[in-house]
Design a protein around this motif. Structure first.
Motif: not given
Lengths: 482, 482
Positions: A182-183, B343, B372, B375, B377
């Protein structure tokens, strides 16, 4: 000393062949990259998180101190088992579990060697930037424990900027899984960031999920020589001011240049006060070349007397030779060295380098300085011979003076090596009593019996840390310093 | 309720004009960007770290709960004073103390608005990447409390990657100074990282030292439309696989595209399942254009039916219009929305978007998804009307189902909004009981009386968090939801 019963219980967990208690083995696990030395009661090489957890549960129950260790390359005394007990050496846990291209990350065990990991991900078109000088030996788990950096970290950040998740065995033996592929992740406190740089005092990191980047396709390099140190420092600021964030911006002072030139004879000018090694990387050769040319121009404008820009990979390697030769050159100059790791605001580099020169004169010691100029992270290396009576005491005095010079200039003790045992008595001077108290509270919450890496990071209140050197001396007889 | 004596002591600290207790003022400090609402007993607007410390010392002595607040834009219920007490609103502490070009960093007070800070540093050729959508209103202190991100964070990282130092007032009123103008720092535990993302539960961040970058000189943008969601997700992976780390890689699903197109009528194709907004920046226009062209090529290869690449700044702005219009468009579609923030590993984007579509059907709610993509996200926005009986209960069910879908796919609850009150009952499902216990231990060490931001982040054990919505409803009558 562990009892026979305790030893046999540990053998039952990891297998007898992974419990090391012979005299040679205890010496092998007694030192790191410093001069301190103390043997453990036993060294254990577990194969899995489960085995680490079982050893920790047993150690917790029996109240046996535990020191976690990777390759032992660290420069702070951080992996020395000062109070004996168990050394948990994670070198067998060296599997690269997964390189995940879809999620540009890797899952690794703590004992994977940084350089081997870099080679592997680069062979797959990916990139792991943190590049400590120890990368050929040091492990990713050790890198996490110290928050390792390296020359590429101005542009790319340090170890803490690449950890997406981790498995940590707590002192109780409980296993914490944090994060994932997970970024971004703000679900509760960022516990991973607490373990990164905690030098094995809060838990045993056994598995890590590391963020990867696409591998930059091209790079170029230049070296600039400056008759005046102040000009080199001004050029560092000038490069950033020109809108460039270089992949590398390293500095070597005159003493370092001289020691290196005496060793490798590559025609470095020994009358200049500093050189800068500059590198840029990217995906477009023309754009990278233009940025390096622009950096060269900035260096000339700031008084560089000579600038060399690489035309190809062979020339690039040639320019890196001086930087790569430092460690060998220093070792040849004097038999012993203490590699320090101060950080100052970038603008204070000239002031601190000059102060270190004065400290060298004051204590009668050669102290070449080199390091990551862009980051303000410098490595003053105090050169000496520990067999010469009185010299170690002078080293102790010089190191303390260097720490205090950094702090006085708005800096700190360590940027990438850690506090360990060597700098622990200076922790409170660097961060203040309130921060130390908070750190102690956190330590007490996570390691209530105080078993993990005893005698590290926190001040003992017993005075300057270098005393440890002196007490360590007798056992050092007959062992060649690293 | 505070006593008159207590109120007059607070007035003595900050001045009567900075103590706000009138009915309109208490309403003004009773809500954030969610639907929860609860008034404080008093709102206080201190002018300095010293005043914050004095208020905290008093609150600690009197055991008064304290909630710190910036602009109150947060989307987790994080700044609502659920148990009354003092709201410490830091909006008057809005000085940019210093922009330091030599050390490429800035020193700011917590109440500086992100967008104003960005404009200021960019006018001086510097760059502060974190760009939450709230940037026109949200404060840097609030950004630190939530570890704010934004579209630029795939390439540049989030707020935690930019904090070099901070001043924090602890619940006791003691003032912790951590870090400095230092790009690397491993002197003890990284306490700053503990406060970042802690949502005001561990201390009051009053001053921040932020790392800055040189401002990239050029950028370029493209939009790609994908008939199939899976192809868009594959293109995201393909862009990174082509060795490119884009400055922006945003996704909008079909529902979002439709809602936006109905609102702004800019000719978006409403029959595609997804669009990607791609941007690259750098210092070399040719190199940037080539990378954007390469990204466009990757998108076409992965099944994009149409791709538009900007030829100039005007076209670039046009391409951003769809993304920038989302919030307004959603507000026009239904009067209320719950903006979530899950996420997932990047490779799970198609799975989670499809699952969210099912959840929408299951609960009879429109749930456009954007976010995003690079990511992983995503912001599923549950659209509803809180005045329609039963609708809020369905929102509650849908939100819980979305959280669980993210967790089941290896993801988590929140990437940049925080846990606050709305997600607290899901914390343990997301991170596990051991992590929650460690977080509670840290909270107890730093805020032993439990005064800071009560009722946030930690599960109450009283069941799904959305109940809070329902209890908040009566007070919401007459207030237009944000």
């Amino acid at each position: 000393m562990l009892t026979d019963s305790q030893l046999s219980q540990i053998r039952a967990i990891v297998g007898a062949e992974n419990v090391h208690g012979g005299p040679a083995e205890l010496i092998a696990y007694s030192y790191d990259g410093t001069f301190e030395q103390h043997p453990p009661d036993v060294a254990v090489t577990p194969a899995s998180t489960e085995e680490v957890a079982a050893v920790m549960r047993f150690a917790y129950q029996e109240e046996i101190p535990v020191v976690t260790r990777g390759a032992g390359t660290n420069l702070s005394g951080g992996t020395i088992p000062l109070t004996g007990g168990i050394v948990l050496a994670l070198t067998r846990m060296n599997r690269i579990i997964e390189i995940d291209h879809v999620n540009t990350c890797a899952v690794v065990e703590a004992g994977v060697v940084n350089g081997e990991f870099q080679a592997r991900v680069e062979s797959e078109g990916l990139f792991y930037p943190p590049d400590p000088s120890s990368l050929a030996q040091s492990t990713l788990g050790g890198n996490v424990a110290c928050c390792a950096g390296g020359p590429r970290c101005l542009k790319y950040g340090v170890t803490k900027d690449y950890v997406l998740g981790m498995t940590v065995v707590l002192s109780s033996g409980e296993v914490l899984e944090w994060g994932g592929k997970l970024f971004k992740n703000v679900t509760g406190y960022n516990l991973a960031q607490l373990f990164i740089g905690s030098e094995g005092t809060l838990g045993v990191v056994t598995r890590i999920i590391l963020r990867l980047l696409p591998l930059p396709r091209v790079r170029n390099t230049a070296v600039a020589f400056f008759p005046r140190l102040d000009d080199a420092a001004a050029a560092v600021v000038g490069v950033m001011g020109a809108g460039i964030l270089p992949a590398t911006l390293e500095i070597m002072d005159q003493a370092t240049i001289n020691v290196v030139e005496q060793y490798v004879r590559i025609g470095l000018p020994t009358d200049v006060e500093a050189l800068l090694l500059l590198e840029q990387d990217g995906n477009d050769q023309d754009a990278v070349d233009r940025e390096v040319a622009r950096m060269v121009e900035v260096c000339r404008k700031h008084g560089a007397s000579d600038v060399r820009m690489a035309k190809d990979a062979a020339e690039r390697n040639e320019l890196w030779r001086a930087r790569r030769s430092i460690s060998g050159a220093l070792g040849r100059y004097r038999p012993s060295k203490l590699g320090e790791d101060i950080v100052v605001p970038r603008g204070q580099i000239p002031a601190v380098v000059r102060r270190i020169r004065e400290i060298g004169q004051e204590f009668g010691l050669a102290i070449p300085v080199f390091g990551h100029a862009g980051d303000g992270n410098l490595h003053p290396n105090i050169l000496f011979d520990f067999r010469v009576p009185g010299e170690l005491e002078r080293v102790q005095g010089a190191a303390a003076a260097i720490f205090r010079a950094a702090i006085a200039l708005g800096g700190t003790l360590t940027g990438e090596h850690g506090v360990g045992s060597l700098k622990k008595e200076f922790l409170e001077e660097a961060v203040g009593p309130l921060a130390v108290q908070i750190m102690r509270d956190i330590k007490a919450a996570l390691d209530p019996k105080g078993l993990l890496n005893q005698g590290k990071m926190f001040p003992s209140g017993s005075g300057p840390a270098m005393e440890d050197f002196l007490t360590a001396l007798p056992t050092l007889q007959g062992i060649t310093p690293g």
